[in-house]
Write a protein that holds these residues in place. Sequence first.
Motif, short mmCIF file in Angstrom:
data_model
loop_
_atom_site.label_atom_id
_atom_site.label_comp_id
_atom_site.label_asym_id
_atom_site.label_seq_id
_atom_site.Cartn_x
_atom_site.Cartn_y
_atom_site.Cartn_z
N LEU A 17 0.83 -1.21 0.00
CA LEU A 17 0.00 0.00 0.00
C LEU A 17 0.86 1.26 0.00
O LEU A 17 0.61 2.22 -0.74
CB LEU A 17 -0.92 0.01 1.22
CG LEU A 17 -2.05 -1.03 1.27
CD1 LEU A 17 -2.83 -0.89 2.58
CD2 LEU A 17 -2.98 -0.89 0.09
N GLY A 18 1.89 1.26 0.84
CA GLY A 18 2.76 2.42 0.92
C GLY A 18 3.50 2.68 -0.38
O GLY A 18 3.62 3.83 -0.82
N THR A 19 3.97 1.63 -1.01
CA THR A 19 4.72 1.78 -2.26
C THR A 19 3.83 2.30 -3.38
O THR A 19 4.22 3.19 -4.15
CB THR A 19 5.35 0.43 -2.68
OG1 THR A 19 6.12 -0.09 -1.59
CG2 THR A 19 6.26 0.61 -3.87
N VAL A 20 2.63 1.75 -3.51
CA VAL A 20 1.71 2.22 -4.55
C VAL A 20 1.35 3.69 -4.31
O VAL A 20 1.30 4.49 -5.26
CB VAL A 20 0.43 1.35 -4.58
CG1 VAL A 20 -0.59 1.94 -5.56
CG2 VAL A 20 0.77 -0.09 -4.97
N ALA A 21 1.10 4.06 -3.05
CA ALA A 21 0.75 5.44 -2.74
C ALA A 21 1.85 6.41 -3.14
O ALA A 21 1.59 7.50 -3.65
CB ALA A 21 0.44 5.58 -1.25
N VAL A 22 3.10 6.02 -2.94
CA VAL A 22 4.23 6.87 -3.32
C VAL A 22 4.30 7.02 -4.83
O VAL A 22 4.49 8.12 -5.35
CB VAL A 22 5.55 6.28 -2.78
CG1 VAL A 22 6.74 6.98 -3.42
CG2 VAL A 22 5.61 6.42 -1.26
N ILE A 23 4.12 5.94 -5.54
CA ILE A 23 4.22 5.98 -7.01
C ILE A 23 3.15 6.89 -7.60
O ILE A 23 3.41 7.66 -8.53
CB ILE A 23 4.12 4.56 -7.60
CG1 ILE A 23 5.33 3.73 -7.17
CG2 ILE A 23 4.01 4.61 -9.12
CD1 ILE A 23 5.24 2.26 -7.53
N VAL A 24 1.93 6.82 -7.07
CA VAL A 24 0.84 7.64 -7.63
C VAL A 24 0.79 9.01 -6.96
O VAL A 24 -0.15 9.79 -7.21
CB VAL A 24 -0.52 6.92 -7.50
CG1 VAL A 24 -0.47 5.60 -8.24
CG2 VAL A 24 -0.92 6.71 -6.05
N ARG A 25 1.77 9.32 -6.10
CA ARG A 25 1.92 10.63 -5.46
C ARG A 25 0.72 10.99 -4.58
O ARG A 25 0.22 12.11 -4.60
CB ARG A 25 2.14 11.74 -6.51
CG ARG A 25 3.18 11.44 -7.58
CD ARG A 25 4.54 11.02 -7.01
NE ARG A 25 5.07 11.97 -6.05
CZ ARG A 25 5.50 11.61 -4.83
NH1 ARG A 25 5.43 10.35 -4.43
NH2 ARG A 25 5.97 12.52 -4.01
N MET A 47 -7.19 7.80 3.94
CA MET A 47 -7.97 6.59 3.70
C MET A 47 -7.60 5.48 4.69
O MET A 47 -8.45 4.69 5.09
CB MET A 47 -7.76 6.10 2.26
CG MET A 47 -8.25 7.07 1.20
SD MET A 47 -8.31 6.37 -0.47
CE MET A 47 -6.60 5.91 -0.72
N GLY A 48 -6.34 5.43 5.07
CA GLY A 48 -5.90 4.43 6.04
C GLY A 48 -5.95 4.95 7.46
O GLY A 48 -5.09 4.61 8.29
N GLY A 49 -6.97 5.76 7.76
CA GLY A 49 -7.08 6.36 9.08
C GLY A 49 -7.12 5.35 10.21
O GLY A 49 -6.60 5.60 11.31
N ILE A 50 -7.73 4.20 9.96
CA ILE A 50 -7.76 3.14 10.99
C ILE A 50 -6.35 2.65 11.27
O ILE A 50 -5.96 2.45 12.44
CB ILE A 50 -8.66 1.98 10.52
CG1 ILE A 50 -10.13 2.40 10.55
CG2 ILE A 50 -8.43 0.74 11.40
CD1 ILE A 50 -10.66 2.74 11.93
N PHE A 51 -5.55 2.46 10.22
CA PHE A 51 -4.16 2.04 10.42
C PHE A 51 -3.40 3.09 11.23
O PHE A 51 -2.61 2.76 12.11
CB PHE A 51 -3.47 1.84 9.07
CG PHE A 51 -4.12 0.83 8.17
CD1 PHE A 51 -4.65 -0.34 8.68
CD2 PHE A 51 -4.21 1.04 6.80
CE1 PHE A 51 -5.25 -1.29 7.85
CE2 PHE A 51 -4.80 0.11 5.96
CZ PHE A 51 -5.33 -1.05 6.49
N GLU A 61 0.53 10.25 -1.00
CA GLU A 61 0.93 9.86 0.36
C GLU A 61 -0.04 10.38 1.41
O GLU A 61 -0.40 9.66 2.36
CB GLU A 61 2.34 10.37 0.66
CG GLU A 61 3.42 9.81 -0.23
CD GLU A 61 3.71 10.66 -1.46
OE1 GLU A 61 4.79 10.52 -2.05
OE2 GLU A 61 2.83 11.50 -1.82
N ILE A 62 -0.47 11.64 1.27
CA ILE A 62 -1.39 12.21 2.26
C ILE A 62 -2.77 11.57 2.15
O ILE A 62 -3.45 11.33 3.16
CB ILE A 62 -1.47 13.74 2.10
CG1 ILE A 62 -0.11 14.38 2.35
CG2 ILE A 62 -2.51 14.33 3.05
CD1 ILE A 62 -0.07 15.89 2.20
N VAL A 63 -3.19 11.26 0.93
CA VAL A 63 -4.47 10.58 0.74
C VAL A 63 -4.42 9.19 1.39
O VAL A 63 -5.42 8.75 1.98
CB VAL A 63 -4.82 10.48 -0.76
CG1 VAL A 63 -6.02 9.55 -0.98
CG2 VAL A 63 -5.13 11.86 -1.33
#
Length: 389
Positions: free
Chosen positions: A300-308, A316-320, A310-312
């Motif tokens: 999840l972290g890697t995909v978020a970085v690639i699509v720029r 979305m992962g507020g529970i985490f 990170e804050i989203v």
Amino acid sequence: MLLWLAELFKQDIGWLRVFGFITFRAVFATMTAISIGIFAGPAVIRMLTRMKVGQAVRSYGMETHLVKSGTPTMGGVLVLISIGISTLLWGDLSNRFIWVVMIVTLGYGAVGWVDDYRKVVHKDPEGMRSREKYFWQSLIGLAAAFYLAFSVSAPSNSKVLELFIAWVQSGFNMDLPPKADLIVPFFKSVSYPLGVWGFIALTYCVIVGTSNAVNFTDGLDGLAIMPTIMVGSALGLFAYLTGNVGYSKYLLIPHIPGAGELLIFCGAMAGAGLAFLWFNAHPAQVFMGDVGALALGGALGTVAVIVRQEIVLFIMGGIFVAETLSVMLQVSYFKYTKKKYGEGRRLFLMAPLHHHFEKKGWKETQVVVRFWIITMLLVLLGLSSLKLR
């Protein structure tokens, strides 16, 4: 055979053209992963049971969880197998982002495997010691962060090395293009340049942090896997839009050539997660273990970085995030009060946060479903950042 099929799909040969469509391949990647997980699940559970790979419950944990002792763990192996096979079958293997996400996922899965092995074979509920686990997580995270700093910024595979050489020749002081900036969601024109070192630092924190956050959340039947499915699916949509020059321009988000292929990986992850939930729903027949939780969080972290985004991901992962903060605050406050008053005090009845609510009298299924509902709302909030210009 895969290379031959990839070339074949590029040809204008009637109905075979559909295999060139990302959306078509994403749907079948999801279905393939679900099928593998559902059909292979019983055999994997029987194998883990024969190997006596049963969960060891900590003596200081929830009393109601003692009945779970002996339930097969390391079920995350089933998730990783499903993701791996499905991605290899339906993904474009010449895509650099597919490989970096797969390597991070399997790398963190290997760390989790060692941790789980020590727990179940050596009968040590603590598993791999924190420093050792953190070392290997950091090594993988830093390697991925360093590569992505240039891979995200480069327009194609062939330009990644050129960009790196240019950075070295500049005396390690070269700025990255705007699409590598930290983007503030909901404000289309607000972003912050990071530079190479800033990008590496942020990426490292996102990958390692998300990996541990999902691991903290994986404490109740089905609690971690459904939020992972929802967040991963949303990131897949971001990947598809980011990789499409038309959609990215219309939505005023960065265009990252090749990022759209991650929709295949995210589809496979969602399918594998749904198949695992079939067996992990309360009362669970198998637990994910660190082998699955660390791997999925890293993905999840890697995909978020690639699509720029990170804050989203943070939204979305507020529970985490909440689960992780509850542990950090609990430990910090306990140490502070022990030093000041001579005895440790607690902010929560028990951490991570889901145990606090169990202590408050919520049933396990209530905690799980309510956390799912919260995640669904947070994912919708994250997707709303894709407002039109």
